[in-house]
Design an enzyme around this catalytic site. Structure first.
Site, PDB file in Angstrom:
ATOM      1  CE  LYS A   1      -3.839  -0.726   2.289  1.00  0.00           C
ATOM      2  NZ  LYS A   1      -4.532  -1.027   3.561  1.00  0.00           N
TER       3      LYS A   1
ATOM      4  NE  ARG B   1      -5.267   3.304   3.750  1.00  0.00           N
ATOM      5  CZ  ARG B   1      -5.295   3.650   2.462  1.00  0.00           C
ATOM      6  NH1 ARG B   1      -4.692   4.762   2.042  1.00  0.00           N
ATOM      7  NH2 ARG B   1      -5.901   2.883   1.590  1.00  0.00           N
TER       8      ARG B   1
ATOM      9  N   GLY C   1      -6.251 -11.134   8.609  1.00  0.00           N
ATOM     10  CA  GLY C   1      -5.860 -11.405   9.981  1.00  0.00           C
ATOM     11  C   GLY C   1      -5.042 -10.280  10.588  1.00  0.00           C
TER      12      GLY C   1
ATOM     13  CG  MET D   1      -5.543  -3.024  13.081  1.00  0.00           C
ATOM     14  SD  MET D   1      -4.782  -1.576  13.765  1.00  0.00           S
ATOM     15  CE  MET D   1      -4.714  -0.533  12.342  1.00  0.00           C
TER      16      MET D   1
ATOM     17  NE  ARG E   1      -5.607  -4.394  -4.116  1.00  0.00           N
ATOM     18  CZ  ARG E   1      -6.224  -4.624  -2.980  1.00  0.00           C
ATOM     19  NH1 ARG E   1      -5.537  -4.831  -1.888  1.00  0.00           N
ATOM     20  NH2 ARG E   1      -7.533  -4.642  -2.920  1.00  0.00           N
TER      21      ARG E   1
ATOM     22  CG  HIS F   1      -9.097 -46.246  -6.684  1.00  0.00           C
ATOM     23  ND1 HIS F   1     -10.123 -46.325  -7.600  1.00  0.00           N
ATOM     24  CD2 HIS F   1      -8.024 -46.812  -7.278  1.00  0.00           C
ATOM     25  CE1 HIS F   1      -9.690 -46.926  -8.699  1.00  0.00           C
ATOM     26  NE2 HIS F   1      -8.419 -47.234  -8.516  1.00  0.00           N
TER      27      HIS F   1
ATOM     28  CB  SER G   1      11.912 -42.234 -15.653  1.00  0.00           C
ATOM     29  OG  SER G   1      10.703 -41.541 -15.446  1.00  0.00           O
TER      30      SER G   1
ATOM     31  CB  CYS H   1       6.951 -40.797 -14.962  1.00  0.00           C
ATOM     32  SG  CYS H   1       7.807 -42.076 -14.042  1.00  0.00           S
TER      33      CYS H   1
ATOM     34  CE1 TYR I   1      10.346 -38.359 -19.468  1.00  0.00           C
ATOM     35  CE2 TYR I   1      12.543 -38.487 -20.410  1.00  0.00           C
ATOM     36  CZ  TYR I   1      11.499 -39.082 -19.734  1.00  0.00           C
ATOM     37  OH  TYR I   1      11.585 -40.376 -19.324  1.00  0.00           O
TER      38      TYR I   1
HETATM   39  P1  ADP Z   1      -8.034  -2.128   3.112  1.00  0.00           P
HETATM   40  O1  ADP Z   1      -6.653  -2.625   2.916  1.00  0.00           O
HETATM   41  O2  ADP Z   1      -8.898  -2.992   3.919  1.00  0.00           O
HETATM   42  O3  ADP Z   1      -8.639  -1.670   1.823  1.00  0.00           O
HETATM   43  P2  ADP Z   1      -7.512   0.618   3.606  1.00  0.00           P
HETATM   44  O4  ADP Z   1      -6.361   1.057   4.403  1.00  0.00           O
HETATM   45  O5  ADP Z   1      -7.374   0.733   2.148  1.00  0.00           O
HETATM   46  O6  ADP Z   1      -7.871  -0.841   4.030  1.00  0.00           O
HETATM   47  O7  ADP Z   1      -8.748   1.482   4.117  1.00  0.00           O
HETATM   48  C1  ADP Z   1     -10.100   1.091   4.179  1.00  0.00           C
HETATM   49  C2  ADP Z   1     -10.978   2.168   3.581  1.00  0.00           C
HETATM   50  O8  ADP Z   1     -10.725   3.436   4.164  1.00  0.00           O
HETATM   51  C3  ADP Z   1     -10.744   2.317   2.108  1.00  0.00           C
HETATM   52  O9  ADP Z   1     -11.956   2.427   1.435  1.00  0.00           O
HETATM   53  C4  ADP Z   1      -9.941   3.556   2.001  1.00  0.00           C
HETATM   54  O10 ADP Z   1     -10.154   4.182   0.778  1.00  0.00           O
HETATM   55  C5  ADP Z   1     -10.456   4.390   3.167  1.00  0.00           C
HETATM   56  N1  ADP Z   1      -9.422   5.323   3.625  1.00  0.00           N
HETATM   57  C6  ADP Z   1      -8.193   4.992   4.062  1.00  0.00           C
HETATM   58  N2  ADP Z   1      -7.479   6.099   4.338  1.00  0.00           N
HETATM   59  C7  ADP Z   1      -8.275   7.153   4.068  1.00  0.00           C
HETATM   60  C8  ADP Z   1      -8.093   8.564   4.130  1.00  0.00           C
HETATM   61  N3  ADP Z   1      -6.950   9.112   4.532  1.00  0.00           N
HETATM   62  N4  ADP Z   1      -9.128   9.344   3.778  1.00  0.00           N
HETATM   63  C9  ADP Z   1     -10.286   8.800   3.386  1.00  0.00           C
HETATM   64  N5  ADP Z   1     -10.530   7.491   3.289  1.00  0.00           N
HETATM   65  C10 ADP Z   1      -9.520   6.655   3.637  1.00  0.00           C
HETATM   66 MG    MG Z   2      -7.934  -0.572   0.619  1.00  0.00          MG
END
Ligand code: ADP
Ligand code: MG
Ligand code: MG
Length: 902
Positions: free
Chosen positions: A29, A98, A107, A109, A343, A459, A786, A854, A874
């Site tokens: 990200k 984020r 899993g 945050m 991405r 089987h 083989s 094989c 092969y």
């Molecule tokens: P995920 O990886 O679960 O997508 P994100 O970090 O991308 O988590 O964030 C979840 C949501 O919060 C997304 O829709 C993202 O666009 C929104 N978001 C994250 N940061 C901001 C920000 N600075 N301002 C507004 N929206 C945000």
């Molecule tokens: Mg996102």
């Protein structure tokens, strides 16, 4: 000096300082936010705390020296740039925190929005937004909710419940109907929930909020679910996650604001166009949370044409820059567009091929790169037929999707009936409690196989996968009654002749006929779709990429085929010979009786007579196969399994004999059979009298097979064909075994071949660890090796294949002891090492020694790459996997930079 170094170490990068190559340091990200910033796209300012800071925190349990200062400095410069201070009571700067690792990981945050709000700054935010109290309190309640849930582990349902109650009290289902007072009340309720679960008040200090959130992201790297996911996916535990601190922009400021997600092309089909969803007056997570109905992105054009046009321009720019499909998240704040994430996007198998082809057309990537962008697993997926489930079809049972595909047909319960009906041109589904080797003909004749017992390694499952035939196994809601020719499920009875449909991908079973679409990719491989003339983007892309793979690859691809029909099919799929022709099935069916005579032979001459009767049958088998593989090498493995497998099961026989005796019938023959079965019983048949050991113990058996092979080859040559037989001796562990077999075989071959010009190679399987370790000696007596990696895995690990997969592999997979069954993908470090040693020492002893593999690994993508790296000549796999192996062998070259690793 060390201290100096830590102080100076850079832990925080402004978005302007990073780029997309720095995923390991900045996470996916963060690296992509930096890339977009540097492209001049509208990204809210922010900074990324590196994965190294996370690693240091996790190693010591505290923030590394210098980190706090660097965060402070970057925060200050962010505040300067924005002209606001974090959490300022009059005009607060707010940020999101984020997580973002190199690989996206469930899993961990995720995100806390609106960090910096408290009881004072919420008023300032409202004032700054033109006295928009509703917006400010909505933002505040979101902060408490996300912070509580992700930073302090407060159960999320409690907040959701309180929100539902607020809506209920208002008599609405729409969160937009809640006004500022309602939301103020909700904030109070949320604070109480927070206090109840954490024992403290919701933190009012903005900087404390920020620090706690950052620390929570670090710690989430080691959350239980994240650890488990990493083990299974083989993601190194020491990578750590980065933390992104991003200036908040607001999509919840009113109808002229909103938030959305988009793809630069259709991730399902690869088609060009505009794909996305938009939600007005909403903040980030609302789009995915499904709180309100989104509208198709196209409608944004009516709502806000300027932002829409700008977005489309940016999407085109991103795609050109990343040279791939991108997915993006954006927010519009009062008519101003902000980019929040991008991405390279996930896509379906079909889209992967189509997009790679399109990008080549557009001149964005070359064919090597296109080959790199697709993979064998995707190709395999595209080779199965699929159901059109748009009708109202409800499954009646769900078993294990044991071999993918979709099949409908008439239910039959015996192999014989399956063969009969198939001969009449009917599609049949063979239904059994479980299958055994005697069902082979029925399985070949059937469209699909349904069993009520057994797992992915039963089987039925293993054989069906080998044949590329749809199979659902272990559907235990089904009660199969073979003698009565019916099964019952969900209170209904299905009799022979009724129609069922099974989905080998999902394991679902349907009554009646669900329409099936054949795979166009298979039609193309079989030659019935001409890629030059068909209007099908997928077929054209597959053709183009496969052609390129064939041009690139060094590994030849052969097939495992035991019949002429399999050989012919595999050849159409591009097989360049047979790497494994098993001969055991040639001893089943109506030949069983001859085999019994061979095994039970008492009187002089009886064995010879049985062998003499088998010889012409075997010769005809081989002639058919050589004809289909004319001009290409055919490796024939001499009989391998323990002979008692060809005799009836002990218990059944014992019962039959007892019953017959009771009736006073003449049971001399059955008694002799029973005695033989008792005599030949083995505690560990896989380690018993089988393979080369049989050849050395049963006089004339291997000789008969060698003669049949040589005679068939000569007969083909006389007919103007070119048979290239390679005789393969199984289960050799010592060169002396092979020498003994070889001496006898060479005599027979010389005698049969004469001056026909036929050449017969003699080689061995390397499947016993001792053979791998003495490969230098064995190579003196072998013209080829083989690798039988199934047995090599079984004996290398000491795993009884038929037992362990069902018994405890699930636990091993769960614990991450291996990420994938070593029977599915080769264990490079152990079994792979045996292969490497044998390849090196074998070639050293006999330069030019032909090396192949094989066994199921020959069609497994990752294993194919390994065999390329080791320098084999092969791989050989089931007909259906041949295109997969061709593709992966090409990819292996592209991925090692085109170098020949030999
Ligand atoms: P995920 O990886 O679960 O997508 P994100 O970090 O991308 O988590 O964030 C979840 C949501 O919060 C997304 O829709 C993202 O666009 C929104 N978001 C994250 N940061 C901001 C920000 N600075 N301002 C507004 N929206 C945000
Ligand atoms: Mg996102
Ligand atoms: Mg074997």
């Amino acid at each position: 000096m060390a201290a100096q170094e830590t102080v100076d170490h850079k832990y925080v990068y402004d978005f302007s300082e990073g780029n997309k190559e720095l995923k390991e340091l900045l996470g996916g990200k963060g690296a992509n936010l930096a890339e977009m910033t540097n492209l001049g796209l509208p990204v809210p300012p922010g900074f990324t705390i590196t994965t190294e800071a996370c690693q240091a925190y996790l190693a010591t349990g505290r923030e590394p020296d210098g980190l706090a200062g660097q965060i402070e400095a970057h925060l200050e410069s962010l505040e300067r740039a924005m002209g606001k201070r974090l959490g300022d009571p009059q005009d607060p700067l707010l940020v999101s925190v984020r997580s973002g690792a190199k690989f996206s990981m469930p899993g961990m945050m995720e995100t806390v929005l609106n960090v910096g709000l408290n009881d004072q700054s919420v008023e300032g935010l409202a004032a700054q937004a033109g006295n928009n109290e509703r917006f400010a309190w909505d933002s505040y309640r979101r902060l408490i909710q996300m912070f509580g849930k992700t930073v302090c582990e407060v159960p999320g349902e409690e907040f959701e419940h309180a929100l539902d109650e607020a809506k209920h009290a208002k008599g609405t289902h729409n969160d937009l109907d809640l006004d500022a007072d309602d939301l103020r009340g909700l904030v109070d309720a949320y604070k109480k929930i927070f206090l109840k679960h954490t024992g403290r008040e919701f933190p009012q200090q903005p900087r404390e909020q920020l620090d706690l959130a950052i620390r929570a992201v670090f710690e989430s790297w080691n959350a239980e679910r994240a650890v488990l996911y990493r083990r299974q996916e083989r993601i190194p535990a020491e990578l750590g996650t980065a933390v992104n601190v991003v200036t908040m922009v607001f999509g919840n400021l009113g109808p002229d604001s909103g938030t959305g997600v988009a793809f630069t092309r259709d991730p399902a089909s690869g088609a060009q166009g505009i794909y996305g969803d938009y939600l007005a007056n909403a903040q980030g997570e609302d789009v995915v949370a499904g709180i309100r109905n989104t509208v198709p992105l196209q409608e944004l054009e009516q709502l806000d044409k300027a932002s829409y046009d700008e977005l489309l321009g940016i999407m085109a720019r991103l795609e050109e820059h990343y040279k791939d499909l991108c997915d993006i998240e954006f927010t519009i704040e009062r008519g101003k567009l902000w980019m929040l994430q991008t991405r390279v996007g996930k896509r379906t198998a079909a889209a992967a091929f189509v997009i790679a082809g399109q990008l080549v057309d557009e001149g964005l990537i070359d064919l090597d790169e296109a080959l790199h962008r697709v993979n064998g697993a995707q190709l395999a997926q595209l080779m199965f037929p699929r159901f059109q489930l748009d009708h109202e079809f409800q499954p009646v049972a769900t078993g294990i999707g044991a071999s993918p595909g979709a099949a409908s047909g008439t239910v039959v319960f015996t192999s014989a009936r399956a063969v009969e009906l198939a001969a009449e041109g009917k599609s049949v589904i063979l239904v059994r409690r479980e299958t055994n080797p005697d069902d082979l003909n029925g399985m070949i004749a059937a469209k699909g196989i349904l069993t009520s017992r057994g797992g992915k390694t039963s089987h039925a499952a293993v054989v069906a996968r080998g044949m590329g035939k749809t199979c659902v196994s272990g559907a235990d809601e089904i009660e199969v009654n073979v003698p009565a020719k019916r099964f019952t499920v969900a209170g209904q009875t299905v009799a022979e002749g009724d129609v069922v449909s099974i989905d080998g991908t999902t394991g679902k079973v349907y009554l009646g006929e669900v329409p099936v679409m054949p795979s166009e990719v298979v039609q193309y491989f079989e030659g019935s779709l001409d890629p030059e003339h068909v209007d099908n983007a997928l077929v054209r892309a597959v053709h183009r990429i496969m052609t390129h793979a064939d041009g690139k690859r060094r590994l030849a691809v052969r097939t495992n085929a035991d019949t002429g029909a399999d050989a012919a099919r595999a050849r159409r799929f591009g097989a360049e010979g047979i790497g494994l022709c098993r001969t055991e099935h040639m001893f089943l069916g109506d030949r069983r009786e001859l085999v019994e005579r061979l095994i039970l032979a008492r009187a002089p001459g009886e064995r010879e007579a049985a062998l003499a009767a088998l010889l012409p049958l075997q010769r005809a088998d081989f002639e058919e196969i050589f004809r289909e593989m004319d001009g290409l090498p055919v490796t024939v493995r001499l009989i391998d399994p323990p002979l008692h497998e060809f005799l009836p099961p002990l218990e059944q026989l014992a019962v039959n004999v007892a019953v017959a005796q009771e009736r006073g019938e003449d049971v001399a023959k059955e008694e002799a059979l029973l005695a033989a079965v008792r005599r030949m019983h083995e505690e560990n048949p896989m380690l018993g009298l089988r393979g080369v050991r049989l050849g050395l113990v049963i006089p004339g058996l291997f000789a008969m097979q060698v003669r049949a092979i040589a005679e068939a080859a000569v007969s083909c040559a006389r007919g103007g064909g070119a048979a290239k037989p390679e005789i393969m001796v199984p289960l050799v562990g010592a060169v002396q075994e092979l020498e003994t077999v070889r001496a006898e075989a060479e005599k027979i071959i010389a005698e049969v071949v004469g001056d026909s010009g036929v050449e017969v190679l003699i080689g061995t399987m390397i499947e016993v660890p001792r053979a791998a370790l003495t490969a230098g000696q064995i190579a003196e007596a072998a013209e080829f090796f083989s690798f039988g990696t199934n047995d090599l895995t079984q004996m290398g690990w000491g795993f009884s294949r038929d037992d362990v997969e069902g018994a405890f592999f699930w636990r091993y997979l769960e614990l991450g002891i291996f990420g994938i069954s070593p029977f599915e993908s080769i264990d490079r470090d152990g079994v792979g090492r045996l292969v490497r040693i044998a390849a090196e020492e074998g070639r050293a002893a006999r330069p030019g020694l032909k090396l192949g593999v094989c066994g199921e690994h020959g069609g497994d993508p990752d294993s194919v790459h390994f065999f390329h790296e080791v320098g084999l000549d092969y791989v050989s796999c089931s007909p259906f996997r041949v295109p997969v192996a061709r593709l992966e062998a090409g990819r292996a070259v592209v991925e090692t930079g085109g170098s020949d690793s030999r």
